[in-house]
Design a protein around this motif. Structure first.
Motif, PDB file in Angstrom:
ATOM      1  N   ALA A 569      32.462 -30.376  89.863  1.00  0.00           N
ATOM      2  CA  ALA A 569      32.934 -29.178  90.556  1.00  0.00           C
ATOM      3  C   ALA A 569      33.578 -28.192  89.598  1.00  0.00           C
ATOM      4  O   ALA A 569      33.409 -26.976  89.746  1.00  0.00           O
ATOM      5  N   ALA A 570      34.333 -28.679  88.611  1.00  0.00           N
ATOM      6  CA  ALA A 570      34.990 -27.768  87.671  1.00  0.00           C
ATOM      7  C   ALA A 570      33.973 -26.943  86.909  1.00  0.00           C
ATOM      8  O   ALA A 570      34.186 -25.747  86.642  1.00  0.00           O
ATOM      9  N   ALA A 571      32.841 -27.547  86.550  1.00  0.00           N
ATOM     10  CA  ALA A 571      31.802 -26.823  85.821  1.00  0.00           C
ATOM     11  C   ALA A 571      31.114 -25.802  86.726  1.00  0.00           C
ATOM     12  O   ALA A 571      30.855 -24.666  86.315  1.00  0.00           O
ATOM     13  N   LEU A 572      30.804 -26.205  87.966  1.00  0.00           N
ATOM     14  CA  LEU A 572      30.190 -25.265  88.896  1.00  0.00           C
ATOM     15  C   LEU A 572      31.099 -24.073  89.161  1.00  0.00           C
ATOM     16  O   LEU A 572      30.649 -22.916  89.170  1.00  0.00           O
ATOM     17  N   ALA A 573      32.375 -24.342  89.374  1.00  0.00           N
ATOM     18  CA  ALA A 573      33.319 -23.264  89.636  1.00  0.00           C
ATOM     19  C   ALA A 573      33.413 -22.325  88.439  1.00  0.00           C
ATOM     20  O   ALA A 573      33.426 -21.092  88.589  1.00  0.00           O
ATOM     21  N   ALA A 574      33.461 -22.885  87.226  1.00  0.00           N
ATOM     22  CA  ALA A 574      33.579 -22.063  86.030  1.00  0.00           C
ATOM     23  C   ALA A 574      32.343 -21.186  85.842  1.00  0.00           C
ATOM     24  O   ALA A 574      32.450 -19.990  85.521  1.00  0.00           O
ATOM     25  N   LEU A 575      31.158 -21.766  86.045  1.00  0.00           N
ATOM     26  CA  LEU A 575      29.930 -20.978  85.903  1.00  0.00           C
ATOM     27  C   LEU A 575      29.849 -19.885  86.962  1.00  0.00           C
ATOM     28  O   LEU A 575      29.445 -18.752  86.674  1.00  0.00           O
ATOM     29  N   ALA A 576      30.248 -20.213  88.177  1.00  0.00           N
ATOM     30  CA  ALA A 576      30.172 -19.225  89.257  1.00  0.00           C
ATOM     31  C   ALA A 576      31.173 -18.092  89.053  1.00  0.00           C
ATOM     32  O   ALA A 576      30.888 -16.932  89.374  1.00  0.00           O
ATOM     33  N   ARG A 577      32.343 -18.407  88.524  1.00  0.00           N
ATOM     34  CA  ARG A 577      33.353 -17.374  88.287  1.00  0.00           C
ATOM     35  C   ARG A 577      32.850 -16.322  87.316  1.00  0.00           C
ATOM     36  O   ARG A 577      33.309 -15.182  87.337  1.00  0.00           O
ATOM     37  N   GLU A 578      31.909 -16.692  86.443  1.00  0.00           N
ATOM     38  CA  GLU A 578      31.352 -15.721  85.506  1.00  0.00           C
ATOM     39  C   GLU A 578      30.044 -15.125  86.029  1.00  0.00           C
ATOM     40  O   GLU A 578      29.767 -13.946  85.814  1.00  0.00           O
TER      41      GLU A 578
END
Length: 669
Positions: A569-578
């Motif tokens: 989830a942390a990776a998905l959230a980080a990618l989506a934030r950008e």
């Protein structure tokens, strides 16, 4: 639960101490979990409000201008961003180390940068610090998570240290008087400089002493930065006294100007609550003056900080009495808690500066923190010179300057003494850097036993000359970017992960063309979200908005479409934030909406993504729906210091006043 005690011991001096003790314990505090780190390497500078323009820098005194322009950060690599926390606090047992005698009790948080959380003066029962009753991370550190309160040790670069919410090493060491001393140490990764803070309580003294040393073990000069930040209780009667008649005022309009102190534009700024907006006051302390700063209440009592001469700078930070500053104060603690101001001490006149530390050299000084009682008629009266003189006279009675200089001289031989009892372990990065550079650092051992999973691939690169390739789909670990590690990556056999890390190191070094080529090789060999995201950042920096949106969206799609193991989830959230802002910047609002819709519900529910949802709806022309997101209410847990996204989005929706719970502005409109 006491796990370590040292008292009535005889040290190297042959003298016996009084009843100073050091022990491990726990405290239960309402705390928000830090959560996972953001796995994406931070390739760009973070929003940093502490900058001035080149035009203004040219008008400043020569030394200040030179040090403001010296080696500013371009990224916070090799550290990662800490943005995985929430605002959900639960009772949590927190490790503490307590050092005390019959005069003072200092409580230290070794898992949070070695912060002194509490300093209790036992004869009077007075807490000398602002002690935050909660541990609530907020986005104020250079790499994100930070919390307010206590005495924090800021090293590295302008801002709150990347170690704000990170563990440090801690151990017992013989003090100058033969008793126990608490040593805190770590490897500061932004500048590759090991440092230590030694805390001890001299016999019969009301002052906690802190011996600080920063070392440069390298063959080249490195830039260094240090500010000790002390949070003190703030009331209407709190006044901050310092031996200065001028101050460099820095507000969030990013202007630095020399003004008289304490009165300017009709306001006495030595009273923290008399200003409106958050501001820094960097005092012009004369070179020959004793270095000290005090915060005293209306009765003339409070805390004083003083040091030997190397720590030349003194500063007052105030939140101000305006709505934005008050909102931030409430955001950082729990309802009903008192406010605070910060009195600070640093190596330079301002926090915008860095100073050079030559190859093989070290910097050291001693600080002291303790109670001060003075005549309130003088300290709070209209005569600034008399107020300062009264405070300094009382300080001289309690702790003469010569006594502090003698403490520094007595402490220096002990700075190299080996720890006698380990109390807490920090990270394994110091042990890796010692293995890499072959450094000899007496007094601050970096145990190879601390090397963990994040360091092991780099240890293999060091020992075997190759970087191990992980299982398909795994999120890459942290990148190292120093010249030595970049050279090793360049000499290693190529591979998708090796090329990915090499690109990050090349980007950090300013070689963006080579970084692109490394990431393109990585993608060609094994398409994955991580080098694609890096290429998207590179595209955005060059103004190629469509290409940036395309690659950022594809990186997110790859992570969402991944077969087992799926991206965390942390990776998905980080990618989506950008990806979502990149798609909006390219005018692709429909795609931005679809990207949000594909995210797991738990990610979409977070405040950061509710704000993004409002921005997407606004870009799609659905203004009423965008406003409804605000009216439903959300909290952006990782709102950055100085970030005005809430204000700007609301202003695009309506001319109505910004609702109070979204008011975080730190400067006039």
């Amino acid at each position: 639960m006491a796990a370590s005690t040292a008292q009535n011991t005889t040290g190297a001096t042959g003298r016996t101490t009084t009843n100073t003790t050091i022990r491990r314990d726990t405290r239960t505090l309402p705390a928000a979990a830090l959560g996972p780190e953001n796995p994406l390497p931070p390739l760009l500078p973070r929003n940093d409000p502490h900058r001035v323009s080149e035009e203004q820098r040219a008008t400043l005194p020569a030394e200040m201008a030179r040090q403001i322009g010296y080696a500013p950060l371009t990224t916070v690599l090799p550290t990662r961003i800490r943005d995985g926390y929430t605002r959900e606090r639960v009772p949590t047992a927190v490790d503490v180390i307590v050092i005390e005698n019959d005069r003072l009790r200092a409580t230290v948080l070794p898992g949070y940068g070695g912060r002194v959380h509490s300093l209790l003066h036992k004869p009077t029962g007075r807490e000398l610090l602002y002690t935050n009753p909660v541990l609530q991370p907020a986005d104020f550190a250079l790499n994100g998570a930070w919390f307010s309160g206590g005495i924090e040790w800021n090293i590295g670069a302008t801002g709150h240290t990347t170690l704000s919410c990170a563990p440090v090493h801690a151990a017992v060491v013989p003090a100058p008087d033969g008793g126990p001393m608490l040593r805190l140490w770590e490897w500061e990764r932004l500048r590759d400089t090991p440092f230590q803070v030694d805390l001890w309580l001299p016999e019969g003294s009301d002052f906690l002493h802190a011996g600080v040393r920063i070392r440069n073990p390298h063959e080249t000069t490195v830039p260094v930065y240090w500010w000790s930040n002390t949070a003190v209780p703030e009331t209407e009667g709190t006044r901050v006294l310092v031996p200065a008649e001028q101050t460099w005022h820095f507000g969030y309009q990013r202007g630095l100007r020399l003004i008289p102190t304490p009165r300017w534009e009709g306001t006495d700024h030595s009273f923290p609550l008399r200003g409106t907006y958050p501001a820094d006051h960097f005092y012009e302390v004369p070179a020959a003056a004793r270095k000290w700063i005090a915060a005293l209440d209306e009765t003339g009592t409070g805390l004083v900080q003083t040091s030997t001469g190397a720590l030349r700078g003194r500063k007052l930070f105030v939140w101000g009495a305006g709505p934005g500053g008050r909102r931030w104060q409430r955001w950082l603690t729990e309802p009903g808690s008192a406010g605070y101001a910060e009195i600070q001490a640093g190596l330079a006149r301002t926090q915008l500066e860095h100073v050079p530390l030559p190859a093989g050299a070290e910097l050291s000084w001693v600080e002291a923190y303790g109670p001060l009682s003075a005549d309130p008629a003088a300290t709070h009266g209209p005569d600034w010179a008399r107020a300062r003189a009264e405070a300094e006279e009382r300080l001289t009675e309690a702790l003469p300057a010569a006594e502090l200089d003698a403490a520094h001289a007595a402490w220096l031989p002990h700075a190299d003494l080996a720890p006698t009892e380990t109390l807490h372990a920090g990270s394994g990065w110091g042990a890796l850097e010692v293995a890499s550079g072959g450094h000899e650092l007496p007094g601050t051992p970096f145990d190879p036993g601390t090397l963990g999973s994040e360091q092991r691939p780099w240890l293999e690169l060091l020992d075997a000359g190759r970087f191990p390739e992980p299982a398909a789909g795994a999120v890459p670990g942290p990148s190292l970017v120093s010249p030595a590690w970049r050279d090793r990556l360049e000499c290693a056999p190529g591979g998708p992960l090796t090329d990915y890390h090499l690109g990050v190191a090349q980007w950090h070094a300013g070689d963006r063309a080579q970084a692109r080529r490394s990431w393109e090789r990585s993608v060609a060999a094994a398409p994955s979200p991580w080098p694609l995201r890096c290429l998207a950042v590179a595209d955005g920096c060059e103004g190629h908005l469509d290409a940036a949106a395309e690659r950022a969206g594809r990186a997110l799609d790859l992570a969402l479409d991944a077969a087992a193991p799926a991206a965390p989830a942390a990776a998905l959230a980080a990618l989506a934030r950008e990806a979502v802002p990149a798609l909006l910047a390219a005018g692709r609002a429909a795609e931005a909406g679809r990207a949000l819709d594909r995210l797991p519900a738990a990610i979409r529910a977070a405040g950061r993504f509710r704000l993004l949802e409002s921005r997407v709806l606004l870009a799609q022309g659905r203004q009423d729906a965008a406003r409804a997101v605000f009216e439903a209410g959300f909290e952006v847990a990782d709102l950055r210091e100085g970030d005005e996204a809430l204000t700007e989005t609301w202003a695009a929706l309506t001319d109505d006043p910004l609702p109070e719970h979204y008011e975080f502005r730190m400067r006039p409109s």
